[in-house]
Design a protein around this motif. Structure first.
Motif, PDB file in Angstrom:
ATOM      1  N   SER A  96     -50.420  54.281  -1.734  1.00  0.00           N
ATOM      2  CA  SER A  96     -51.575  53.649  -1.104  1.00  0.00           C
ATOM      3  C   SER A  96     -51.881  54.412   0.174  1.00  0.00           C
ATOM      4  O   SER A  96     -51.135  55.312   0.576  1.00  0.00           O
ATOM      5  N   SER A  97     -52.967  54.040   0.828  1.00  0.00           N
ATOM      6  CA  SER A  97     -53.313  54.698   2.086  1.00  0.00           C
ATOM      7  C   SER A  97     -52.182  54.564   3.093  1.00  0.00           C
ATOM      8  O   SER A  97     -51.916  55.473   3.892  1.00  0.00           O
ATOM      9  N   ARG A  98     -51.468  53.437   3.054  1.00  0.00           N
ATOM     10  CA  ARG A  98     -50.361  53.195   3.992  1.00  0.00           C
ATOM     11  C   ARG A  98     -49.087  53.943   3.598  1.00  0.00           C
ATOM     12  O   ARG A  98     -48.489  54.641   4.418  1.00  0.00           O
ATOM     13  N   SER A  99     -48.677  53.832   2.331  1.00  0.00           N
ATOM     14  CA  SER A  99     -47.408  54.456   1.943  1.00  0.00           C
ATOM     15  C   SER A  99     -47.495  55.980   1.972  1.00  0.00           C
ATOM     16  O   SER A  99     -46.489  56.659   2.197  1.00  0.00           O
ATOM     17  N   PHE A 100     -48.686  56.536   1.764  1.00  0.00           N
ATOM     18  CA  PHE A 100     -48.866  57.988   1.873  1.00  0.00           C
ATOM     19  C   PHE A 100     -48.543  58.448   3.292  1.00  0.00           C
ATOM     20  O   PHE A 100     -48.001  59.538   3.492  1.00  0.00           O
ATOM     21  N   ILE A 101     -48.859  57.606   4.267  1.00  0.00           N
ATOM     22  CA  ILE A 101     -48.525  57.915   5.669  1.00  0.00           C
ATOM     23  C   ILE A 101     -47.052  57.652   5.927  1.00  0.00           C
ATOM     24  O   ILE A 101     -46.354  58.489   6.511  1.00  0.00           O
ATOM     25  N   GLU A 102     -46.567  56.515   5.493  1.00  0.00           N
ATOM     26  CA  GLU A 102     -45.177  56.131   5.747  1.00  0.00           C
ATOM     27  C   GLU A 102     -44.188  57.177   5.244  1.00  0.00           C
ATOM     28  O   GLU A 102     -43.150  57.418   5.872  1.00  0.00           O
ATOM     29  N   GLN A 103     -44.504  57.788   4.124  1.00  0.00           N
ATOM     30  CA  GLN A 103     -43.601  58.753   3.516  1.00  0.00           C
ATOM     31  C   GLN A 103     -43.769  60.165   4.072  1.00  0.00           C
ATOM     32  O   GLN A 103     -43.136  61.103   3.590  1.00  0.00           O
ATOM     33  N   GLY A 104     -44.619  60.316   5.075  1.00  0.00           N
ATOM     34  CA  GLY A 104     -44.788  61.612   5.715  1.00  0.00           C
ATOM     35  C   GLY A 104     -45.677  62.585   4.970  1.00  0.00           C
ATOM     36  O   GLY A 104     -45.758  63.761   5.340  1.00  0.00           O
ATOM     37  N   ARG A 105     -46.365  62.111   3.944  1.00  0.00           N
ATOM     38  CA  ARG A 105     -47.191  63.014   3.145  1.00  0.00           C
ATOM     39  C   ARG A 105     -48.450  63.453   3.889  1.00  0.00           C
ATOM     40  O   ARG A 105     -48.882  64.605   3.761  1.00  0.00           O
ATOM     41  N   LEU A 106     -49.044  62.558   4.655  1.00  0.00           N
ATOM     42  CA  LEU A 106     -50.195  62.958   5.462  1.00  0.00           C
ATOM     43  C   LEU A 106     -49.745  63.893   6.580  1.00  0.00           C
ATOM     44  O   LEU A 106     -50.428  64.865   6.907  1.00  0.00           O
ATOM     45  N   ALA A 107     -48.579  63.626   7.160  1.00  0.00           N
ATOM     46  CA  ALA A 107     -48.050  64.506   8.205  1.00  0.00           C
ATOM     47  C   ALA A 107     -47.837  65.915   7.676  1.00  0.00           C
ATOM     48  O   ALA A 107     -48.083  66.908   8.384  1.00  0.00           O
ATOM     49  N   ALA A 108     -47.381  66.026   6.423  1.00  0.00           N
ATOM     50  CA  ALA A 108     -47.168  67.342   5.821  1.00  0.00           C
ATOM     51  C   ALA A 108     -48.482  68.114   5.715  1.00  0.00           C
ATOM     52  O   ALA A 108     -48.513  69.337   5.920  1.00  0.00           O
ATOM     53  N   ILE A 109     -49.570  67.411   5.391  1.00  0.00           N
ATOM     54  CA  ILE A 109     -50.883  68.051   5.354  1.00  0.00           C
ATOM     55  C   ILE A 109     -51.326  68.442   6.761  1.00  0.00           C
ATOM     56  O   ILE A 109     -51.804  69.558   7.003  1.00  0.00           O
ATOM     57  N   HIS A 110     -51.163  67.522   7.696  1.00  0.00           N
ATOM     58  CA  HIS A 110     -51.611  67.783   9.063  1.00  0.00           C
ATOM     59  C   HIS A 110     -50.833  68.910   9.741  1.00  0.00           C
ATOM     60  O   HIS A 110     -51.330  69.513  10.697  1.00  0.00           O
ATOM     61  N   GLN A 111     -49.647  69.203   9.264  1.00  0.00           N
ATOM     62  CA  GLN A 111     -48.887  70.322   9.816  1.00  0.00           C
ATOM     63  C   GLN A 111     -49.513  71.670   9.466  1.00  0.00           C
ATOM     64  O   GLN A 111     -49.346  72.644  10.196  1.00  0.00           O
ATOM     65  N   VAL A 112     -50.227  71.737   8.347  1.00  0.00           N
ATOM     66  CA  VAL A 112     -50.736  73.026   7.877  1.00  0.00           C
ATOM     67  C   VAL A 112     -52.258  73.119   7.851  1.00  0.00           C
ATOM     68  O   VAL A 112     -52.812  74.222   7.722  1.00  0.00           O
ATOM     69  N   ILE A 113     -52.961  71.998   7.951  1.00  0.00           N
ATOM     70  CA  ILE A 113     -54.419  72.032   7.897  1.00  0.00           C
ATOM     71  C   ILE A 113     -54.964  72.749   9.124  1.00  0.00           C
ATOM     72  O   ILE A 113     -54.394  72.660  10.219  1.00  0.00           O
ATOM     73  N   ARG A 114     -56.046  73.475   8.939  1.00  0.00           N
ATOM     74  CA  ARG A 114     -56.593  74.307  10.005  1.00  0.00           C
ATOM     75  C   ARG A 114     -58.099  74.076  10.142  1.00  0.00           C
ATOM     76  O   ARG A 114     -58.739  73.495   9.267  1.00  0.00           O
ATOM     77  N   SER A 115     -58.647  74.593  11.222  1.00  0.00           N
ATOM     78  CA  SER A 115     -60.089  74.546  11.433  1.00  0.00           C
ATOM     79  C   SER A 115     -60.791  75.223  10.264  1.00  0.00           C
ATOM     80  O   SER A 115     -60.386  76.302   9.822  1.00  0.00           O
ATOM     81  N   GLY A 116     -61.818  74.580   9.746  1.00  0.00           N
ATOM     82  CA  GLY A 116     -62.530  75.104   8.594  1.00  0.00           C
ATOM     83  C   GLY A 116     -62.035  74.548   7.278  1.00  0.00           C
ATOM     84  O   GLY A 116     -62.672  74.748   6.235  1.00  0.00           O
ATOM     85  N   ASP A 117     -60.899  73.837   7.287  1.00  0.00           N
ATOM     86  CA  ASP A 117     -60.368  73.212   6.088  1.00  0.00           C
ATOM     87  C   ASP A 117     -60.976  71.825   5.889  1.00  0.00           C
ATOM     88  O   ASP A 117     -61.680  71.305   6.766  1.00  0.00           O
ATOM     89  N   TYR A 118     -60.656  71.214   4.754  1.00  0.00           N
ATOM     90  CA  TYR A 118     -61.173  69.893   4.409  1.00  0.00           C
ATOM     91  C   TYR A 118     -60.035  69.008   3.916  1.00  0.00           C
ATOM     92  O   TYR A 118     -59.091  69.483   3.283  1.00  0.00           O
ATOM     93  N   LEU A 119     -60.151  67.708   4.203  1.00  0.00           N
ATOM     94  CA  LEU A 119     -59.242  66.714   3.643  1.00  0.00           C
ATOM     95  C   LEU A 119     -60.058  65.685   2.883  1.00  0.00           C
ATOM     96  O   LEU A 119     -60.827  64.927   3.473  1.00  0.00           O
TER      97      LEU A 119
END
Length: 279
Positions: A96-119
């Motif tokens: 879910s929107s919450r468990s995706f954050i709780e499990q660090g999956r959004l953090a993993a994306i935010h570690q590598v996402i860059r200017s010009g990218d899309y989520l």
């Protein structure tokens, strides 16, 4: 404790958890049957125009050959985009929107996402599972996770968040033959937060419902994972699944997403392959 205070406390916990898990979280959290998206997130792999990251659930995830013909729209999206765009599909089942954050999956994306990218973010199916405490997220909390964690936090990294309303299930009105709005409270919340934050919106709920109305109730069995016994080796007993897609359905949902992207007026809009979305 009030709901607002409880939500604030939970958010502090999630931020702390996400920071602890960090960039290596995704590889460690990959599950059988799900492609490891981390291979697509290295700097060397990113195309000049950018990378499109997907945060979502099983309706969008990439399935390996052991699950064929089951497929998610995220694994088919690159077929509708030029080679300037790299698709990094981090969608995974049961989140879910919450468990995706709780499990660090959004953090993993935010570690590598860059200017010009899309989520691209699509949740709602698992958020609505009231009987599952690990997944359930109220529409109000879902909206705030989209706002703070997916939209604002992504923009803070110079990337562009795109809100995608939850794709429709095979749920219909037998009297009219028309398909129902799946997870209407979450569809409304996604639309509202996109409007309030000025975020691009792909209304996949409406687009998929219109498409399903067109193919009809019986035809929709060829879109969802409705398989006869013996039809496919991976499903020897057959299956009647009104949520997940077989390959044709995943392709058609990816086409609908791409058509919507073409009309958003974003730099990525020019990277949609016209011939592919016209099919």
């Amino acid at each position: 404790m009030s709901r607002n205070a409880s939500t604030s406390s939970r958010r502090r916990f999630l931020i702390s958890t996400a920071g602890t898990l960090g960039a290596g979280a995704l590889g460690a959290l990959s599950l059988p049957g799900t492609a490891n998206a981390s291979a697509n997130t290295s700097g060397a792999a990113a195309a000049a125009t950018g990378t499109l990251y997907i945060a979502s659930d099983s309706t969008a995830q990439t399935y390996n050959s052991r699950y064929y013909p089951e497929a998610g729209w995220g694994q088919k999206l690159s077929s509708f985009l030029t080679s300037n765009i790299t698709v990094a599909n981090h969608a995974i089942g049961g989140r879910s929107s919450r468990s995706f954050i709780e499990q660090g999956r959004l953090a993993a994306i935010h570690q590598v996402i860059r200017s010009g990218d899309y989520l691209f973010v699509q949740f709602g199916h698992n958020d609505a599972t009231v009987g599952n405490a690990e997944r359930y997220t109220s529409p109000a909390d879902y909206k705030e996770y989209l706002r703070n964690d997916y939209i604002r936090a992504t923009r803070a990294r110079g990337a562009t968040p795109v809100v995608v309303t939850p794709v429709s299930r095979r749920s219909y009105n037998a009297s009219t033959g028309k398909f129902n709005v799946s997870f209407p409270a979450y569809v409304d919340a996604a639309k509202a937060v996109a409007r309030e934050e000025g975020a691009p919106l792909v209304d996949l709920s409406a687009a998929s419902r219109t498409y399903l109305d067109g193919v009809g109730i019986e035809g929709s069995k060829q879109i969802f994972l409705w398989l006869n016994p013996g039809q496919y080796p991976n499903f020897p007993n057959g299956v009647q699944d009104n949520t997940h897609f077989q390959e044709r359905g995943a392709v058609e949902m990816a086409r609908l997403v791409s058509r919507a992207v073409a009309g958003l007026g974003l730099p990525i809009s020019g990277e949609v392959v016209p011939a592919a979305v016209a099919g």
